[in-house]
Design a protein around this motif. Structure first.
Motif, PDB file in Angstrom:
ATOM      1  N   TRP A 337       0.804  -1.228   0.000  1.00  0.00           N
ATOM      2  CA  TRP A 337       0.000   0.000   0.000  1.00  0.00           C
ATOM      3  C   TRP A 337       0.836   1.277   0.000  1.00  0.00           C
ATOM      4  CZ3 TRP A 337      -4.114   1.960  -1.729  1.00  0.00           C
ATOM      5  CH2 TRP A 337      -4.634   3.150  -1.231  1.00  0.00           C
ATOM      6  N   ASP A 367      -2.674  -4.878  -1.540  1.00  0.00           N
ATOM      7  CA  ASP A 367      -3.686  -4.013  -0.921  1.00  0.00           C
ATOM      8  C   ASP A 367      -4.671  -3.520  -1.979  1.00  0.00           C
ATOM      9  OD1 ASP A 367      -4.682  -1.651   0.900  1.00  0.00           O
ATOM     10  OD2 ASP A 367      -3.295  -2.775   2.170  1.00  0.00           O
ATOM     11  N   ASP A 368      -5.309  -2.434  -1.699  1.00  0.00           N
ATOM     12  CA  ASP A 368      -6.377  -1.843  -2.508  1.00  0.00           C
ATOM     13  C   ASP A 368      -5.954  -1.647  -3.977  1.00  0.00           C
ATOM     14  OD1 ASP A 368      -8.588  -0.470  -3.300  1.00  0.00           O
ATOM     15  OD2 ASP A 368      -8.397   1.133  -1.810  1.00  0.00           O
ATOM     16  N   TRP A 412      -6.376  -7.596   0.057  1.00  0.00           N
ATOM     17  CA  TRP A 412      -7.236  -6.593   0.709  1.00  0.00           C
ATOM     18  C   TRP A 412      -8.651  -6.671   0.138  1.00  0.00           C
ATOM     19  CZ3 TRP A 412     -10.080  -2.442  -1.131  1.00  0.00           C
ATOM     20  CH2 TRP A 412     -10.361  -1.375  -0.258  1.00  0.00           C
ATOM     21  N   ARG A 444     -14.969   9.519   1.483  1.00  0.00           N
ATOM     22  CA  ARG A 444     -13.915   8.857   0.715  1.00  0.00           C
ATOM     23  C   ARG A 444     -14.456   8.371  -0.638  1.00  0.00           C
ATOM     24  NH1 ARG A 444     -10.085   3.922   1.499  1.00  0.00           N
ATOM     25  NH2 ARG A 444      -8.168   4.870   2.232  1.00  0.00           N
ATOM     26  N   LYS A 477      -7.016  -8.988   4.423  1.00  0.00           N
ATOM     27  CA  LYS A 477      -7.105  -7.736   5.191  1.00  0.00           C
ATOM     28  C   LYS A 477      -8.492  -7.170   4.912  1.00  0.00           C
ATOM     29  CE  LYS A 477      -4.930  -3.144   5.444  1.00  0.00           C
ATOM     30  NZ  LYS A 477      -3.862  -2.303   4.820  1.00  0.00           N
ATOM     31  N   ASP A 479     -11.050  -4.470   5.320  1.00  0.00           N
ATOM     32  CA  ASP A 479     -11.059  -3.049   5.654  1.00  0.00           C
ATOM     33  C   ASP A 479     -12.491  -2.531   5.764  1.00  0.00           C
ATOM     34  OD1 ASP A 479      -9.983  -0.553   6.134  1.00  0.00           O
ATOM     35  OD2 ASP A 479      -8.599  -0.643   4.440  1.00  0.00           O
ATOM     36  N   ASN A 481     -13.740   1.493   5.521  1.00  0.00           N
ATOM     37  CA  ASN A 481     -13.117   2.815   5.496  1.00  0.00           C
ATOM     38  C   ASN A 481     -14.031   4.009   5.642  1.00  0.00           C
ATOM     39  OD1 ASN A 481     -10.366   2.280   5.404  1.00  0.00           O
ATOM     40  ND2 ASN A 481     -10.475   1.702   3.255  1.00  0.00           N
ATOM     41  N   CYS A 527      -9.372  -4.150   9.791  1.00  0.00           N
ATOM     42  CA  CYS A 527      -8.828  -2.824   9.558  1.00  0.00           C
ATOM     43  C   CYS A 527     -10.017  -1.906   9.368  1.00  0.00           C
ATOM     44  CB  CYS A 527      -7.966  -2.874   8.292  1.00  0.00           C
ATOM     45  SG  CYS A 527      -7.299  -1.279   7.783  1.00  0.00           S
ATOM     46  N   SER A 529      -9.762   1.974   8.197  1.00  0.00           N
ATOM     47  CA  SER A 529      -8.887   3.142   8.036  1.00  0.00           C
ATOM     48  C   SER A 529      -7.856   3.115   9.160  1.00  0.00           C
ATOM     49  CB  SER A 529      -9.672   4.447   8.095  1.00  0.00           C
ATOM     50  OG  SER A 529     -10.470   4.580   6.969  1.00  0.00           O
ATOM     51  N   GLY A 530      -7.160   2.017   9.270  1.00  0.00           N
ATOM     52  CA  GLY A 530      -6.284   1.802  10.417  1.00  0.00           C
ATOM     53  C   GLY A 530      -7.117   1.244  11.551  1.00  0.00           C
ATOM     54  N   TRP A 546      -5.070  -4.076  11.906  1.00  0.00           N
ATOM     55  CA  TRP A 546      -4.150  -3.004  11.520  1.00  0.00           C
ATOM     56  C   TRP A 546      -4.352  -1.877  12.525  1.00  0.00           C
ATOM     57  CZ3 TRP A 546       0.221  -1.992  10.109  1.00  0.00           C
ATOM     58  CH2 TRP A 546       0.613  -0.865   9.407  1.00  0.00           C
ATOM     59  N   ASP A 549      -3.367   3.721  10.556  1.00  0.00           N
ATOM     60  CA  ASP A 549      -2.774   4.127   9.275  1.00  0.00           C
ATOM     61  C   ASP A 549      -1.524   4.965   9.497  1.00  0.00           C
ATOM     62  OD1 ASP A 549      -4.399   2.858   7.532  1.00  0.00           O
ATOM     63  OD2 ASP A 549      -5.665   4.582   7.061  1.00  0.00           O
ATOM     64  N   GLU A 605       6.021  -1.921   4.843  1.00  0.00           N
ATOM     65  CA  GLU A 605       5.018  -1.308   3.987  1.00  0.00           C
ATOM     66  C   GLU A 605       5.691  -0.160   3.256  1.00  0.00           C
ATOM     67  OE1 GLU A 605       1.257  -1.471   5.722  1.00  0.00           O
ATOM     68  OE2 GLU A 605       0.352  -0.056   4.326  1.00  0.00           O
TER      69      GLU A 605
HETATM   70  C1  GLA Z   1      -7.274   2.057   4.603  1.00  0.00           C
HETATM   71  C2  GLA Z   1      -6.289   1.144   5.280  1.00  0.00           C
HETATM   72  C3  GLA Z   1      -4.951   1.216   4.589  1.00  0.00           C
HETATM   73  C4  GLA Z   1      -5.120   0.825   3.147  1.00  0.00           C
HETATM   74  C5  GLA Z   1      -6.155   1.721   2.488  1.00  0.00           C
HETATM   75  C6  GLA Z   1      -6.503   1.258   1.083  1.00  0.00           C
HETATM   76  O1  GLA Z   1      -6.932   3.398   4.791  1.00  0.00           O
HETATM   77  O2  GLA Z   1      -6.186   1.453   6.627  1.00  0.00           O
HETATM   78  O3  GLA Z   1      -4.026   0.373   5.220  1.00  0.00           O
HETATM   79  O4  GLA Z   1      -5.509  -0.523   3.049  1.00  0.00           O
HETATM   80  O5  GLA Z   1      -7.369   1.749   3.227  1.00  0.00           O
HETATM   81  O6  GLA Z   1      -7.463   2.048   0.497  1.00  0.00           O
END
Ligand code: GLA
Length: 741
Positions: A337, A367-368, A412, A444, A477, A479, A481, A527, A529-530, A546, A549, A605
């Motif tokens: 990421w 990841d994303d 992810w 977002r 992972k 997420d 967000n 996760c 957003s962290g 996680w 972030d 990372e």
């Molecule tokens: C969130 C996660 C990050 C990453 C992004 C991807 O912010 O916390 O670690 O995966 O999304 O969009």
């Protein structure tokens, strides 16, 4: 028997190895709390603790019972409206609008062990750890409503689990307007309320304030447990510290809207309520239906907050976390990421993975940006099929190449989300959460799926399963967000709309449940957003999360230190990222970054392909070092030593110690260096006083008591400044302590 029941006096004494929790049935048939704290001897009655005082200016339960004033009582699960004017543990409304209830004790059931709760995730005792469960059955005859107060003791971790269920055995429709998981009334208010608060990228900073008259609370109405407040809180005596003193811990096995509240009343008694946030909540109970609250975790020790964290952490590992992974060492990983964001192709990723393998890392996490036509955060959430231009040779083929390198493969997902620009939205615009006649608020550039719909859970399960099968995935992972706005569901009746926030999270759990059961070997990392959903509900399915972030080493010291009060280090994802740091622009050494990240589930990372040969060598050595001490870092007893939330916050230190006290690693970190300071004597903790140890391979030998009481002089931290080009700001030092055989 560790739950002792005095049948004649209807007194219940729950004893764990070091604590006692005592309550009784009062004259009005409700439950009165007598004591929770350090273990005391069992007796048939505690008349003195149940003493009541007569007051002329307080409502009475009944004229003939002239000393039973509800507002003076310490209760187990209090109502409002019959003379106790503090916030109640629950409220139920009848069809005629009345909210007055009168529950009376009926019977108790005592069983060995702990059953999984029906339709809810819950703690368990699957390994015969001497748990016992007591259910107290109370009934409101007028409503035909049965209340079950459940208590499970886990004696060896000094943990008590509480929850409540309401079962409508009557004939009318009732509404549960609020239902705490646990209430605890304590006789005084000389406590500090310790909460873990923050924001995105600065989660779980410790805040400590003395209790005062009135209500103090933390909570969330975001649909998640949130970055801003965590469901874990403590009440500690003002003199209590990490090392000593009396402290209670409270947590909730839940990931949605919550509230933890302490109310100090006119007599300086404290009422703690922990549970689903009563705002944005109501549950309709038709005849025959049952509502079950999530579970609350209560724990007490008189031996300080390190002990509290350790006993609660040990409890989660044995009785909450998915047992498939609870004791398994977690793989070191590289996540792309912060290295590439969504700008990658197959060749770049393979280069990345090959380098990771060369440096000794064990898992590659993509990841994303790998799905739909996602190259930016404005599209494709919900389209869980591969982004073909990025993987022209097929995704299965790509995964095979990662596996062929000898790496595990992780991916992810953000299952609960939908983008307007997606195939999913074209097909199911009604799956997006919105209120009738309103526009949906973007965050977002994305929106939330209605997880209360079984068809949404089905779709996600099947879409994710295809990818898991195709890639033989080892790790996900998961997420989440954004927060939930316009909370409303098109498939619920107008009457049931306040059930939506709780039903949403139950839908999330259902999806997790199906995936975990179908793919037991896939490791989940949660996760949001962290660390926006760093809670025990998630931990049940995802043994790690996680943490934030924010990967800056200094920020992470605070975040991981704060998090460690409520959650053991094997739950915390901790990665080394590039400098200047993406979130705060700070430059710290690779050494300090790894010295912080070691105390969690370690990974990198950043773009390792762009590192110099020298830096790559450092990464290789760090990874080898972590792997060699992984058991200790992930599962060792965790001690906090210097608290960065106190004394100006310039120094932080912590330590992990093996169960047999033969090995320990302590980390000491300082923010800014200062000129011309005296000796730093660093005292470690948790060793065996009579064992001899060496430190970082020293020739000098030290007894444990010397290291713990006299300490080690760390003069090389100071030497780092003068005449070198190295900054001693943000410096850190690890002490590897080994017993001599
Ligand atoms: C969130 C996660 C990050 C990453 C992004 C991807 O912010 O916390 O670690 O995966 O999304 O969009």
């Amino acid at each position: 028997m560790t739950i002792r029941i005095e049948d004649q006096n209807l007194l219940f004494h729950l004893q764990t190895d070091h604590t006692s929790y005592i309550f009784r049935v009062m004259e009005n048939g409700e439950l009165g709390q007598l004591y929770y704290g350090k273990r005391v001897h069992a007796k048939p009655a505690y008349d003195n603790l149940a003493t009541k005082t007569w007051h002329n200016v307080a409502a009475l339960w009944r004229q003939e019972q002239h000393d039973l004033h509800p507002q003076l009582l310490k209760q187990e699960y209090a109502s409002l409206g019959k003379g106790d004017f503090r916030d109640p543990a629950y409220q139920v409304t009848q069809e005629n609008g009345s909210r007055i209830t009168e529950f009376k004790y009926q019977e108790y059931q005592l069983v060995d062990g702990k059953k999984h709760l029906k339709g809810q995730l819950s703690t368990f005792d699957d390994n015969g750890d001497d748990a016992q469960t007591l259910t107290i059955v109370l009934k409101d005859q007028l409503l035909g409503l049965v209340m079950n107060l459940k208590y499970t003791i886990f004696p060896h971790q000094d943990v008590i689990i509480r929850s409540t269920s309401f079962q409508n055995q009557g004939t009318e429709k009732l509404t549960v307007n609020s239902a705490a998981s646990a209430q605890l009334d304590l006789p005084d208010a000389d406590y500090d309320f310790i909460q873990f608060s923050g924001a995105w990228a600065r989660e779980r900073h410790l805040i400590r304030t003395h209790l005062r008259s009135g209500i103090q609370s933390v909570g969330s109405l975001r649909g998640t447990s949130s970055h801003q407040q965590n469901p874990f809180v403590m009440l500690a005596r003002p003199t209590a510290s990490d090392a000593t003193g009396s402290v209670y811990g409270f947590n909730l096995v839940y990931s949605g809207n919550f509230r933890d509240q302490v109310q100090v009343d006119q007599y300086d008694a404290s009422r703690i309520l922990v549970g689903i946030n009563p705002q944005e909540f109501a549950w309709n109970l038709k005849p025959g239906e049952t509502f079950q609250t999530p579970e609350a975790v209560l724990s007490y020790t008189d031996a300080g907050m390190n002990q509290l964290s350790q006993q609660m952490g040990a409890f989660y590992q044995e009785h909450l976390v998915n047992q498939r992974f609870a004791h398994e060492q977690r793989p070191t990983l590289i996540n792309n990421w912060e290295a590439t964001f969504m700008d990658f192709d197959e060749a770049k990723l393979l280069d990345f993975a090959k380098t990771a393998k060369k440096l000794g890392l064990e898992m590659f996490v993509l990841d994303d940006g790998w799905f739909g036509h996602r190259n930016n955060d404005d599209s494709s959430l919900g389209d869980w099929f591969v982004n073909e231009p990025k993987f022209p040779n097929g995704f299965g083929n790509f995964a095979n190449q990662i596996h062929d390198l000898g790496l595990k493969f992780g991916l992810w997902f953000e299952p609960e989300m939908i983008s307007i620009d997606s195939e999913l939205y074209k097909q199911h615009p009604d799956w997006l959460i919105n209120a009738p006649g309103r526009h949906a608020s973007p965050e977002r550039q994305q929106f939330v799926l209605d997880m209360t719909r079984p068809e949404v859970v089905d779709y996600l399960f099947s879409a994710m399963s295809k990818i898991i099968d195709m890639t033989k995935l080892d790790y996900i992972k998961w997420d989440m967000n954004r927060n939930i706005t316009e909370t409303s569901s098109g498939q619920l009746s107008s009457d049931d709309q306040l059930e939506m926030p709780h039903r949403y999270i139950l839908g999330v759990y259902q999806l997790y449940d199906r995936l975990v059961k179908t793919y037991p070997d896939v490791l989940f990392e949660s996760c949001s957003s962290g660390g926006g959903r760093f809670d025990l509900g998630m931990m049940y399915y995802a043994p790690q999360a996680w943490t934030s972030d924010d990967t800056d080493a200094v920020e992470r010291m605070m975040i991981q230190f704060g998090t460690s009060y409520g959650y053991p280090q094997m739950m915390m994802g901790a990665h080394v990222s590039a400098v200047p740091n993406d979130q705060v622009g700070r430059i710290t050494s690779l050494e300090t970054r790894s010295n912080v990240a070691y105390f969690g589930d370690f990974g990198y990372e950043l773009d390792i392909t762009k590192m110099s040969a020298e830096e790559q060598q450092q990464v290789k050595e760090q990874t080898a070092f972590y792997k060699a001490h992984r058991q200790l870092f992930q599962f060792g007893k965790f001690y906090r030593i210097d608290n960065p939330f106190e004394n100006g916050g310039n120094v932080m230190s912590w330590e992990v110690v093996s169960a047999d006290k033969q090995h320990a690693i302590a980390g000491r970190y300082q923010l800014l260096n200062r000129p011309n300071i005296g000796y730093i004597r660093f005292k470690v903790v948790g060793l065996d006083p009579d064992t001899k140890y060496i430190v970082n391979g020293s020739t000098e030998e030290f007894y444990g008591d010397e290291l713990m009481n006299a300490g080690l002089v760390l003069d090389d931290i100071l030497k780092a400044t003068h005449g070198t080009d190295r900054s001693a700001d943000f410096s850190s030092k690890l002490l590897v302590i080994d017993a001599i055989k």
